[in-house]
Write an enzyme that holds these catalytic residues in place. Structure first.
Site, PDB file in Angstrom:
ATOM      1  N   GLY A  13      -0.119  37.719  -2.241  1.00  0.00           N
ATOM      2  CA  GLY A  13       1.339  37.545  -2.358  1.00  0.00           C
ATOM      3  C   GLY A  13       1.897  38.394  -3.484  1.00  0.00           C
ATOM      4  O   GLY A  13       2.711  37.931  -4.285  1.00  0.00           O
TER       5      GLY A  13
ATOM      6  N   SER B 256       3.750  41.159  -3.243  1.00  0.00           N
ATOM      7  CA  SER B 256       4.873  42.042  -2.893  1.00  0.00           C
ATOM      8  C   SER B 256       6.184  41.578  -3.524  1.00  0.00           C
ATOM      9  O   SER B 256       7.203  42.259  -3.401  1.00  0.00           O
ATOM     10  CB  SER B 256       5.042  42.096  -1.367  1.00  0.00           C
ATOM     11  OG  SER B 256       5.371  40.812  -0.876  1.00  0.00           O
TER      12      SER B 256
ATOM     13  N   ASP C 174      -2.543  39.282   5.358  1.00  0.00           N
ATOM     14  CA  ASP C 174      -1.891  38.059   5.850  1.00  0.00           C
ATOM     15  C   ASP C 174      -2.916  36.946   5.671  1.00  0.00           C
ATOM     16  O   ASP C 174      -3.914  36.886   6.403  1.00  0.00           O
ATOM     17  CB  ASP C 174      -1.502  38.225   7.324  1.00  0.00           C
ATOM     18  CG  ASP C 174      -0.822  36.962   7.868  1.00  0.00           C
ATOM     19  OD1 ASP C 174      -0.857  35.917   7.183  1.00  0.00           O
ATOM     20  OD2 ASP C 174      -0.272  37.029   8.976  1.00  0.00           O
TER      21      ASP C 174
ATOM     22  N   SER D 111      -0.519  26.672  -7.819  1.00  0.00           N
ATOM     23  CA  SER D 111       0.027  25.455  -7.224  1.00  0.00           C
ATOM     24  C   SER D 111       1.508  25.417  -7.556  1.00  0.00           C
ATOM     25  O   SER D 111       2.232  26.415  -7.396  1.00  0.00           O
ATOM     26  CB  SER D 111      -0.740  24.249  -7.766  1.00  0.00           C
ATOM     27  OG  SER D 111      -0.182  23.055  -7.275  1.00  0.00           O
TER      28      SER D 111
ATOM     29  N   TYR E 133       5.259  20.988   1.856  1.00  0.00           N
ATOM     30  CA  TYR E 133       5.020  21.881   0.714  1.00  0.00           C
ATOM     31  C   TYR E 133       4.232  21.131  -0.365  1.00  0.00           C
ATOM     32  O   TYR E 133       3.198  21.606  -0.835  1.00  0.00           O
ATOM     33  CB  TYR E 133       6.350  22.391   0.152  1.00  0.00           C
ATOM     34  CG  TYR E 133       6.176  23.300  -1.044  1.00  0.00           C
ATOM     35  CD1 TYR E 133       5.678  24.587  -0.881  1.00  0.00           C
ATOM     36  CD2 TYR E 133       6.478  22.874  -2.327  1.00  0.00           C
ATOM     37  CE1 TYR E 133       5.493  25.422  -1.969  1.00  0.00           C
ATOM     38  CE2 TYR E 133       6.308  23.700  -3.424  1.00  0.00           C
ATOM     39  CZ  TYR E 133       5.819  24.982  -3.241  1.00  0.00           C
ATOM     40  OH  TYR E 133       5.632  25.812  -4.320  1.00  0.00           O
TER      41      TYR E 133
ATOM     42  N   ALA F 187       2.473  18.501  -0.055  1.00  0.00           N
ATOM     43  CA  ALA F 187       1.131  18.139   0.433  1.00  0.00           C
ATOM     44  C   ALA F 187       0.167  19.317   0.276  1.00  0.00           C
ATOM     45  O   ALA F 187      -0.993  19.128  -0.115  1.00  0.00           O
ATOM     46  CB  ALA F 187       1.208  17.700   1.897  1.00  0.00           C
TER      47      ALA F 187
ATOM     48  N   LYS G  41       0.312  21.704  -1.969  1.00  0.00           N
ATOM     49  CA  LYS G  41       0.027  21.965  -3.389  1.00  0.00           C
ATOM     50  C   LYS G  41      -0.862  20.867  -3.975  1.00  0.00           C
ATOM     51  O   LYS G  41      -1.731  21.138  -4.803  1.00  0.00           O
ATOM     52  CB  LYS G  41       1.333  22.113  -4.177  1.00  0.00           C
ATOM     53  CG  LYS G  41       2.183  23.332  -3.754  1.00  0.00           C
ATOM     54  CD  LYS G  41       1.435  24.651  -3.907  1.00  0.00           C
ATOM     55  CE  LYS G  41       2.343  25.854  -3.702  1.00  0.00           C
ATOM     56  NZ  LYS G  41       1.624  27.146  -3.782  1.00  0.00           N
TER      57      LYS G  41
HETATM   58  N1  LIG Z   1       9.504  30.243  -7.464  1.00  0.00           N
HETATM   59  C1  LIG Z   1       9.286  28.985  -7.730  1.00  0.00           C
HETATM   60  O1  LIG Z   1      10.201  28.272  -8.189  1.00  0.00           O
HETATM   61  C2  LIG Z   1       7.902  28.395  -7.552  1.00  0.00           C
HETATM   62  C3  LIG Z   1       7.623  27.187  -8.206  1.00  0.00           C
HETATM   63  C4  LIG Z   1       6.369  26.634  -8.091  1.00  0.00           C
HETATM   64  C5  LIG Z   1       5.377  27.283  -7.352  1.00  0.00           C
HETATM   65  N2  LIG Z   1       5.667  28.451  -6.710  1.00  0.00           N
HETATM   66  C6  LIG Z   1       4.565  29.094  -5.975  1.00  0.00           C
HETATM   67  O2  LIG Z   1       4.307  30.346  -6.562  1.00  0.00           O
HETATM   68  C7  LIG Z   1       3.746  31.237  -5.585  1.00  0.00           C
HETATM   69  C8  LIG Z   1       4.498  32.562  -5.615  1.00  0.00           C
HETATM   70  O3  LIG Z   1       5.822  32.361  -5.156  1.00  0.00           O
HETATM   71  P1  LIG Z   1       7.101  33.166  -5.675  1.00  0.00           P
HETATM   72  O4  LIG Z   1       7.952  32.197  -6.355  1.00  0.00           O
HETATM   73  O5  LIG Z   1       6.699  34.397  -6.391  1.00  0.00           O
HETATM   74  O6  LIG Z   1       7.784  33.461  -4.256  1.00  0.00           O
HETATM   75  P2  LIG Z   1       8.177  34.812  -3.461  1.00  0.00           P
HETATM   76  O7  LIG Z   1       8.999  35.707  -4.298  1.00  0.00           O
HETATM   77  O8  LIG Z   1       8.741  34.338  -2.175  1.00  0.00           O
HETATM   78  O9  LIG Z   1       6.751  35.483  -3.229  1.00  0.00           O
HETATM   79  C9  LIG Z   1       5.828  34.939  -2.329  1.00  0.00           C
HETATM   80  C10 LIG Z   1       4.750  35.964  -2.024  1.00  0.00           C
HETATM   81  O10 LIG Z   1       3.843  35.359  -1.089  1.00  0.00           O
HETATM   82  C11 LIG Z   1       3.598  36.307  -0.074  1.00  0.00           C
HETATM   83  N3  LIG Z   1       3.201  35.678   1.187  1.00  0.00           N
HETATM   84  C12 LIG Z   1       3.844  34.715   1.899  1.00  0.00           C
HETATM   85  N4  LIG Z   1       3.169  34.463   3.018  1.00  0.00           N
HETATM   86  C13 LIG Z   1       2.066  35.267   3.018  1.00  0.00           C
HETATM   87  C14 LIG Z   1       0.981  35.475   3.913  1.00  0.00           C
HETATM   88  N5  LIG Z   1       0.878  34.810   5.068  1.00  0.00           N
HETATM   89  N6  LIG Z   1       0.032  36.385   3.585  1.00  0.00           N
HETATM   90  C15 LIG Z   1       0.120  37.076   2.426  1.00  0.00           C
HETATM   91  N7  LIG Z   1       1.121  36.942   1.542  1.00  0.00           N
HETATM   92  C16 LIG Z   1       2.080  36.042   1.861  1.00  0.00           C
HETATM   93  C17 LIG Z   1       4.890  37.117   0.066  1.00  0.00           C
HETATM   94  O11 LIG Z   1       4.577  38.403   0.567  1.00  0.00           O
HETATM   95  P3  LIG Z   1       4.853  38.933   2.054  1.00  0.00           P
HETATM   96  O12 LIG Z   1       6.037  38.169   2.594  1.00  0.00           O
HETATM   97  O13 LIG Z   1       5.111  40.395   1.851  1.00  0.00           O
HETATM   98  O14 LIG Z   1       3.581  38.671   2.784  1.00  0.00           O
HETATM   99  C18 LIG Z   1       5.307  37.228  -1.395  1.00  0.00           C
HETATM  100  O15 LIG Z   1       4.703  38.344  -2.000  1.00  0.00           O
HETATM  101  C19 LIG Z   1       3.824  30.486  -4.264  1.00  0.00           C
HETATM  102  O16 LIG Z   1       2.563  29.920  -3.974  1.00  0.00           O
HETATM  103  C20 LIG Z   1       4.860  29.395  -4.519  1.00  0.00           C
HETATM  104  O17 LIG Z   1       4.660  28.268  -3.694  1.00  0.00           O
HETATM  105  C21 LIG Z   1       6.911  29.006  -6.798  1.00  0.00           C
END
Ligand SMILES: NC(=O)c1ccc[n+]([C@@H]2O[C@H](COP(=O)([O-])OP(=O)(O)OC[C@H]3O[C@@H](n4cnc5c(N)ncnc54)[C@H](OP(=O)(O)O)[C@@H]3O)[C@@H](O)[C@H]2O)c1
Length: 279
Positions: free
Chosen positions: A10, A12, A53, A131, A145, A147, A149
């Site tokens: 992830g 990107s 993916d 997580s 979601y 569940a 994490k």
């Molecule tokens: N932002 C928050 O507030 C927050 C809080 C707590 C936890 N998190 C967790 O932190 C992590 C990163 O999230 P983020 O906040 O940085 O969100 P984001 O900006 O939406 O980034 C999510 C990344 O996951 C990748 N991804 C999604 N589905 C994928 C798949 N099937 N295969 C490979 N890559 C995939 C996306 O890349 P592509 O679409 O290019 O594949 C993207 O690079 C996640 O696990 C999220 O649940 C986020």
């Protein structure tokens, strides 16, 4: 074996992207995977952008095979790919629920299984599972979601007990609200996962307002990248890494005082409901 090698899923966007840049700046060789591979910065020396993916077994195998062929070893795997399939627990389709688990949980599981034989042979390795505070705290519409994490955290703790004997540790980072695409995607899903004439429309409106407000107070993704780095490199790692004081507070209340936490969520929902109706 001198060059430190990290694989980040992830990468990107958001935290994964910031983590890829941070590790590269610190001299690591970064293997960065995502579906939108074109969004990953290319740096011939430090960042190798690979299509990935995590829901696809062939893609996971190809990712790890590429890394081991090119680098010969792997120090750290950061299981970061994830998203929020928000919506009423009753109405989200089983296909989408399964995809939520395939991405946030089974993807991490499969990639970890693929790197562990190499890590055991090296007698060293670190699995960093991204997580969320949502592995402990929860809100309406986030059933699946949360569940995923919570599952990731339990799984990580068991894995850590099993692999510590080989010099490998498995740890979790629990971000709170962080600037990225996460909030936009979760909000969009909350609405699109509702069935026609849904009885949950008022709840979705209320939670959307709350989620929107919560995400406005988000910290920078680059701050969390620093936490990822700490979790990946600390000699004696913690099992959990949290960033902001408010995140630690909420997780503590949810863990130690589940009834108080539930009441607090209900009060917050009433507040957002009132705000919505007075608009
Ligand atoms: N932002 C928050 O507030 C927050 C809080 C707590 C936890 N998190 C967790 O932190 C992590 C990163 O999230 P983020 O906040 O940085 O969100 P984001 O900006 O939406 O980034 C999510 C990344 O996951 C990748 N991804 C999604 N589905 C994928 C798949 N099937 N295969 C490979 N890559 C995939 C996306 O890349 P592509 O679409 O290019 O594949 C993207 O690079 C996640 O696990 C999220 O649940 C986020």
């Amino acid at each position: 074996m001198n060059e430190k090698v990290v694989a980040i899923t992830g990468a990107s966007n958001g935290m994964g992207l910031e983590a890829a840049k941070l590790f590269a700046n610190k001299g690591w060789k970064v293997f960065a995977g995502a579906r939108r591979v074109e969004k990953i910065p290319r740096d011939a020396d430090r960042i190798v952008a690979l299509h990935l993916d995590v829901t696809n077994t062939d893609s996971n195998h190809a990712f790890v095979t590429h890394i081991l062929k090119e680098a010969g070893h792997i120090d750290v795997l950061i299981n970061n790919a994830g998203y929020g399939e928000y919506g009423p627990a009753e109405e989200i389709s089983m296909t989408k629920i399964r995809n939520q688990f395939e991405t946030n949980f089974f993807g991490a599981v499969e990639l970890t299984q693929l790197v562990l034989p190499t890590m055991r042979a090296q007698n060293y390795g670190r699995i960093v599972n991204i997580s969320s505070i949502g592995g402990d705290v929860y809100m309406p519409l986030g059933a699946y979601y949360h569940a995923t994490k919570a599952a990731l955290q339990q799984w990580s703790d068991v894995l850590d007990l099993e692999v510590a004997q080989f010099g490998i540790r498995s740890v979790c980072v629990q971000p709170g609200g962080t600037q990225s695409s996460w909030g936009t995607i979760a909000l969009k899903n909350s609405h699109s996962n509702m069935r026609e004439n849904s009885a949950y429309q008022p709840l979705v409106d209320t939670v959307s307002a709350g989620l929107d407000r919560f995400m406005q107070r988000s910290v920078k993704a680059s701050d969390l990248a620093e936490v990822f780095y700490k979790a990946a490199t600390e000699l004696k790692p913690s099992l959990r890494y949290l960033h902001a004081f408010g995140d630690k507070f909420m997780v503590n209340v949810a863990r130690r005082h589940p009834k108080i936490f539930r009441k607090a969520i209900i009060i917050a929902m009433r507040y957002f409901e009132k705000q919505n109706t007075s608009k």
